[in-house]
Design an enzyme around this catalytic site. Structure first.
Site, PDB file in Angstrom:
ATOM      1  CE1 TYR A  56      -3.374  -2.689   0.196  1.00 31.92           C
ATOM      2  CE2 TYR A  56      -3.532  -2.377   2.567  1.00 31.92           C
ATOM      3  CZ  TYR A  56      -3.928  -3.022   1.417  1.00 31.92           C
ATOM      4  OH  TYR A  56      -4.894  -3.994   1.497  1.00 31.92           O
TER       5      TYR A  56
ATOM      6  N   GLY B 102     -16.749   1.886  -1.403  1.00 32.94           N
ATOM      7  CA  GLY B 102     -17.272   3.240  -1.248  1.00 32.94           C
ATOM      8  C   GLY B 102     -18.641   3.466  -1.859  1.00 32.94           C
TER       9      GLY B 102
ATOM     10  CG  PHE C 263     -23.108  -0.209  -0.206  1.00 32.61           C
ATOM     11  CD1 PHE C 263     -24.296  -0.289  -0.903  1.00 32.61           C
ATOM     12  CD2 PHE C 263     -22.231  -1.276  -0.279  1.00 32.61           C
ATOM     13  CE1 PHE C 263     -24.621  -1.403  -1.665  1.00 32.61           C
ATOM     14  CE2 PHE C 263     -22.539  -2.405  -1.032  1.00 32.61           C
ATOM     15  CZ  PHE C 263     -23.737  -2.471  -1.731  1.00 32.61           C
ATOM     16  CB  ALA C 264     -19.937   5.745   1.597  1.00 33.89           C
TER      17      ALA C 264
END
Length: 289
Positions: free
Chosen positions: A65, A218, A220-221
């Site tokens: 990451y 993201g 569902f946001a």
């Protein structure tokens, strides 16, 4: 002065090997980009600290990451501001950038040890609570990879072993070498393939399930519905967030939004509530999108 969580979040056993975690975890990857612009270490550390103060103690990162392992370095800095013995730290090995875009996979015993030592140094910790193989290297026997992970457990460098995106057969074979504590898979209202074989197998073997992207990356946001995608986001190339799916997504989101209003909550809360209702052995790790 030692930081104390200010909000009560229930705790659960993750797997059957003794690891206890907060009912929700936090996926740290988005702090270093992926779905948006990378945040400064100062801002990222403040978010991690605030997340802990809200009762979350499981923090999930990976050596892949961020540019030059940025996320592990950031998480390591944040841990210096928190009580280490109250944190369950998870990181991963096995993926590496080939050309800045595509990802290679490696799982040789030598690579396992090299990655673990490097993560310990970047995170600046004596041990990793939960160490995952990020992706399975099919050119290496899973028994060989697990054999080295088992040695790392015996040496105290890692406490528990996890697998990410592994097949049912691989999970069973790995578990025979050393008990697997958790399997990390994408799981949400619109990504439910693991219900067929992975979840039943994990429950048979006493393995916990860590659900990444529990908010549909993201969606569902409201990502790509009530707000546009950042130009830096890899989601712009994801089939679910492009073409005719954009209009289909709006219809789906509207239905979920209406249902959330009925229950007096937000759409992300409803999506997480559904996931939490699937069992105490499933721990979602939402993050920054």
């Amino acid at each position: 002065m030692e930081e104390k969580p200010q909000v009560h979040v229930p705790r659960v056993k993750l797997g059957s090997q003794g690891l206890e975690v907060s009912r929700l975890g936090f996926g740290c990857g988005g702090l270093s980009g992926i779905y948006n612009k990378p945040l400064s270490h100062e801002v990222g550390c403040s978010i991690i600290k605030e997340t802990f103060n809200r009762g979350i103690t499981l923090f999930d990162t990976s050596d892949v990451y961020g540019v030059d392992h940025d996320n592990e370095i950031m998480v390591g800095k944040a841990l210096k501001q928190l009580p280490r013995d109250k944190i369950q730290l998870a990181t991963k090995f096995g993926c590496f950038m080939l050309d800045g875009v595509s990802i290679g996979v490696k799982g040789s015993p030598e690579y396992v040890r090299k990655c673990c030592e490097a993560s310990l140094k970047r995170l600046d910790v004596d041990y990793i609570d939960l160490y995952y193989q990020h992706r399975v290297d099919t050119s290496v026997s899973i028994e060989d990879t697990m054999g080295e992970l088992k040695k790392l457990v015996e040496e105290g460098k890692i406490k528990y072993i996890g697998l990410s995106e592994a097949s049912a057969d691989t999970i069973r074979r790995a578990h025979a070498v050393h008990p697997i504590t958790a399997v990390q898979m994408e799981y949400s209202l619109w990504t439910r393939e693991i219900e067929d074989d992975i979840i039943p197998l994990c429950r048979e073997l006493g393995i916990g399930i860590v659900a990444y992207s529990p908010l549909g990356r993201g969606f569902f946001a409201g990502k790509a519905v009530v707000e546009s995608l950042p130009s830096e986001s890899i989601l712009a190339m994801h089939p679910r967030f492009s073409g005719e799916n954009l209009e289909k997504n709006k219809l789906l989101y509207t239905r979920l939004e209406t249902l959330a209003a009925k229950y007096g909550c937000t759409t992300p809360q409803l999506a997480l509530a559904w996931l939490l209702h699937q069992g105490d052995d499933i721990v979602p790790i939402p993050g920054i999108y």
